[in-house]
Design a protein around this motif. Structure first.
Motif, PDB file in Angstrom:
ATOM      1  N   ASN A  22       8.343 -55.967  40.992  1.00  0.00           N
ATOM      2  CA  ASN A  22       8.380 -56.684  42.349  1.00  0.00           C
ATOM      3  C   ASN A  22       7.572 -57.689  42.555  1.00  0.00           C
ATOM      4  N   THR A  23       6.576 -58.006  41.667  1.00  0.00           N
ATOM      5  CA  THR A  23       5.555 -59.129  41.564  1.00  0.00           C
ATOM      6  C   THR A  23       5.591 -59.430  40.355  1.00  0.00           C
ATOM      7  N   ASP A  24       5.137 -60.801  40.286  1.00  0.00           N
ATOM      8  CA  ASP A  24       4.729 -61.593  39.144  1.00  0.00           C
ATOM      9  C   ASP A  24       3.276 -61.851  38.723  1.00  0.00           C
ATOM     10  N   LYS A  25       2.615 -61.651  39.849  1.00  0.00           N
ATOM     11  CA  LYS A  25       1.071 -61.715  40.210  1.00  0.00           C
ATOM     12  C   LYS A  25       0.388 -60.640  39.381  1.00  0.00           C
ATOM     13  N   ASN A  26      -0.519 -61.156  38.359  1.00  0.00           N
ATOM     14  CA  ASN A  26      -1.519 -60.474  37.662  1.00  0.00           C
ATOM     15  C   ASN A  26      -2.744 -60.564  37.960  1.00  0.00           C
ATOM     16  N   LEU A  27      -3.581 -59.526  37.816  1.00  0.00           N
ATOM     17  CA  LEU A  27      -5.034 -59.223  38.089  1.00  0.00           C
ATOM     18  C   LEU A  27      -5.688 -59.388  36.555  1.00  0.00           C
ATOM     19  N   TYR A  28      -6.875 -60.371  36.659  1.00  0.00           N
ATOM     20  CA  TYR A  28      -7.621 -60.392  35.364  1.00  0.00           C
ATOM     21  C   TYR A  28      -9.193 -60.094  35.764  1.00  0.00           C
ATOM     22  N   ILE A  29      -9.775 -59.497  34.763  1.00  0.00           N
ATOM     23  CA  ILE A  29     -11.201 -59.025  35.160  1.00  0.00           C
ATOM     24  C   ILE A  29     -11.706 -59.675  33.989  1.00  0.00           C
ATOM     25  N   VAL A  30     -12.630 -60.806  34.217  1.00  0.00           N
ATOM     26  CA  VAL A  30     -13.445 -61.649  33.346  1.00  0.00           C
ATOM     27  C   VAL A  30     -14.961 -61.179  33.097  1.00  0.00           C
ATOM     28  N   VAL A  31     -15.233 -60.885  32.003  1.00  0.00           N
ATOM     29  CA  VAL A  31     -16.688 -60.427  31.766  1.00  0.00           C
ATOM     30  C   VAL A  31     -17.702 -61.298  31.219  1.00  0.00           C
ATOM     31  N   SER A  32     -18.310 -61.876  32.037  1.00  0.00           N
ATOM     32  CA  SER A  32     -19.375 -62.767  31.405  1.00  0.00           C
ATOM     33  C   SER A  32     -20.861 -62.181  31.705  1.00  0.00           C
ATOM     34  N   SER A  33     -21.905 -62.976  31.202  1.00  0.00           N
ATOM     35  CA  SER A  33     -23.507 -62.532  31.413  1.00  0.00           C
ATOM     36  C   SER A  33     -23.843 -62.904  32.639  1.00  0.00           C
ATOM     37  N   THR A  34     -24.900 -62.019  33.030  1.00  0.00           N
ATOM     38  CA  THR A  34     -25.786 -62.476  34.238  1.00  0.00           C
ATOM     39  C   THR A  34     -26.745 -63.421  33.764  1.00  0.00           C
ATOM     40  N   LEU A  35     -27.408 -63.279  32.646  1.00  0.00           N
ATOM     41  CA  LEU A  35     -28.430 -64.231  32.316  1.00  0.00           C
ATOM     42  C   LEU A  35     -28.049 -65.099  31.219  1.00  0.00           C
ATOM     43  N   GLY A  36     -28.743 -66.118  31.197  1.00  0.00           N
ATOM     44  CA  GLY A  36     -28.448 -66.958  30.015  1.00  0.00           C
ATOM     45  C   GLY A  36     -29.062 -66.748  28.671  1.00  0.00           C
ATOM     46  N   LEU A  37     -29.294 -67.986  27.945  1.00  0.00           N
ATOM     47  CA  LEU A  37     -29.658 -68.120  26.594  1.00  0.00           C
ATOM     48  C   LEU A  37     -29.012 -66.909  25.889  1.00  0.00           C
ATOM     49  N   CYS A  38     -27.792 -66.910  25.565  1.00  0.00           N
ATOM     50  CA  CYS A  38     -26.835 -66.216  24.805  1.00  0.00           C
ATOM     51  C   CYS A  38     -25.894 -67.204  23.933  1.00  0.00           C
ATOM     52  N   GLY A  39     -26.481 -68.474  23.820  1.00  0.00           N
ATOM     53  CA  GLY A  39     -25.588 -69.247  22.854  1.00  0.00           C
ATOM     54  C   GLY A  39     -24.276 -69.513  23.503  1.00  0.00           C
ATOM     55  N   SER A  40     -22.863 -69.333  22.582  1.00  0.00           N
ATOM     56  CA  SER A  40     -21.652 -69.769  23.161  1.00  0.00           C
ATOM     57  C   SER A  40     -20.834 -68.575  23.562  1.00  0.00           C
ATOM     58  N   TYR A  41     -21.617 -67.385  24.008  1.00  0.00           N
ATOM     59  CA  TYR A  41     -21.049 -66.129  24.513  1.00  0.00           C
ATOM     60  C   TYR A  41     -20.222 -66.479  25.456  1.00  0.00           C
ATOM     61  N   ASN A  42     -20.583 -67.194  26.795  1.00  0.00           N
ATOM     62  CA  ASN A  42     -19.985 -67.357  27.689  1.00  0.00           C
ATOM     63  C   ASN A  42     -18.955 -68.406  27.680  1.00  0.00           C
ATOM     64  N   ASN A  43     -19.166 -69.534  26.997  1.00  0.00           N
ATOM     65  CA  ASN A  43     -18.210 -70.488  26.823  1.00  0.00           C
ATOM     66  C   ASN A  43     -16.928 -70.084  26.124  1.00  0.00           C
ATOM     67  N   ASN A  44     -17.208 -68.905  25.210  1.00  0.00           N
ATOM     68  CA  ASN A  44     -15.944 -68.456  24.285  1.00  0.00           C
ATOM     69  C   ASN A  44     -14.968 -67.804  25.488  1.00  0.00           C
ATOM     70  N   ILE A  45     -15.620 -66.924  26.232  1.00  0.00           N
ATOM     71  CA  ILE A  45     -15.031 -66.218  27.324  1.00  0.00           C
ATOM     72  C   ILE A  45     -14.186 -67.111  28.395  1.00  0.00           C
ATOM     73  N   PHE A  46     -14.822 -68.295  28.697  1.00  0.00           N
ATOM     74  CA  PHE A  46     -14.247 -69.255  29.549  1.00  0.00           C
ATOM     75  C   PHE A  46     -13.015 -70.157  29.025  1.00  0.00           C
ATOM     76  N   LYS A  47     -12.946 -70.449  27.615  1.00  0.00           N
ATOM     77  CA  LYS A  47     -12.059 -71.008  27.129  1.00  0.00           C
ATOM     78  C   LYS A  47     -10.714 -70.225  27.199  1.00  0.00           C
ATOM     79  N   LEU A  48     -11.059 -68.914  26.881  1.00  0.00           N
ATOM     80  CA  LEU A  48      -9.659 -67.901  26.908  1.00  0.00           C
ATOM     81  C   LEU A  48      -9.077 -67.824  28.119  1.00  0.00           C
ATOM     82  N   ALA A  49     -10.177 -67.698  29.467  1.00  0.00           N
ATOM     83  CA  ALA A  49      -9.712 -67.326  30.615  1.00  0.00           C
ATOM     84  C   ALA A  49      -9.083 -68.677  31.306  1.00  0.00           C
ATOM     85  N   ASP A  50      -9.791 -69.898  30.835  1.00  0.00           N
ATOM     86  CA  ASP A  50      -9.180 -70.965  31.529  1.00  0.00           C
ATOM     87  C   ASP A  50      -7.557 -71.158  31.203  1.00  0.00           C
TER      88      ASP A  50
END
Length: 280
Positions: A74-102
């Motif tokens: 009945n709907t075509d809307k999806n829900l996505y749960i995006v897991v990132s870090s709270t702290l920094g200094l972890c290299g490209s960890y967050n950027n790789n997640i954001f590239k996929l989510a974008d």
């Protein structure tokens, strides 16, 4: 020339201080990585066994009905749960997640962002963000994770979303972790080949399915979040190791430059003294 020596000496002090910080953070990340990796490996065995049992039950209980393995048409809307870090200094960890989510999230979709880095990145996102999970920091937020699981199961049962996905980092080894888009609901149809007599389901098919499916959903979400936690610590450990090595290399280079500058300053002073003596 003495000014050059003083300048290099101050820079050596700054790099030495940074080296102490990165070395300490590397040790902390290594301890955390070992801790969460052991938990992940223990949980993985349990999750795999539960997944096999759930697939076997769903394959045998063909007549049992559960809303979790039926797609909401009945709907075509999806829900996505995006897991990132709270702290920094972890290299490209967050950027790789954001590239996929974008490239995955659409304007019509809803999203739950876990981690301060993701919240900051999607502060002005085109999709609708579901509030209430801003305090998530790690897998230790058990009450928040329970609230998350309750939300996605109830919203799916109510037919609000066509599919519910989790975007997280899959752990391969301490150097390789890959961003993944995992579909939580509806449950994937898996045909389990039965050898011999099919199992007896007690107390009955309907009751067993209603009991095991919520446990499976909770376990699979927890295991993916735990895997993301391990990937974050591994990424931070690698980043701090690279920073430490770079600081050591820079420190060696600065020491060489300092010795050259100091030697040049000594040579210049001797030359000035000799010139002054000859002039007299």
């Amino acid at each position: 020339m003495s000014q050059e020596v003083t300048k290099i000496k101050k820079r050596i002090g700054s790099v030495s201080g940074a080296l102490k910080v990165t070395s300490a953070m590397k040790l902390v990340s290594t301890v955390k990585l070992k801790k969460w990796k052991n938990k992940m490996m223990s949980n993985r065995d349990y999750a795999n066994e539960l997944a096999e049992a759930t697939n076997a039950v769903l394959s045998c209980a063909k007549n049992a009905k559960t809303p979790f393995n039926v797609a909401n048409t009945n709907t075509d809307k999806n829900l996505y749960i995006v897991v990132s870090s709270t702290l920094g200094l972890c290299g490209s960890y967050n950027n790789n997640i954001f590239k996929l989510a974008d490239v995955t999230l659409k304007e019509k979709d809803d999203a739950i962002i876990l981690g301060n880095k993701g919240i900051a990145h999607y502060e002005n996102g085109e999709f609708t963000k579901i509030e209430g999970f801003e305090e998530y920091t790690s897998i230790e937020n058990s009450s928040l994770i329970n609230s998350l699981i309750s939300l996605i199961t109830s919203e799916y049962i109510n037919g609000k979303y066509h599919e519910i996905h989790l975007i997280y980092s899959e752990y391969k080894n301490s150097l390789v972790f890959i961003p993944k888009d995992f579909k939580i609901l509806p449950l994937a149809e898996v045909e389990t080949e039965m050898i011999g007599v099919p199992p007896i389901l007690e107390p009955d098919e309907e009751s067993l399915v209603q009991e095991i499916v919520p446990i499976y959903i909770k376990t699979i979400v927890y295991s993916k979040l735990l895997e993301s936690e391990v990937c974050e610590q591994a990424a931070r450990c690698n980043a701090m190791e690279n920073a430490t090595n770079n600081a050591k290399d820079l420190l060696e280079q600065l020491k060489i430059e300092f010795n050259k500058a100091r030697q040049s300053a000594i040579t210049q002073e001797i030359t000035e003294i000799v010139s002054a003596a000859n002039a007299v």
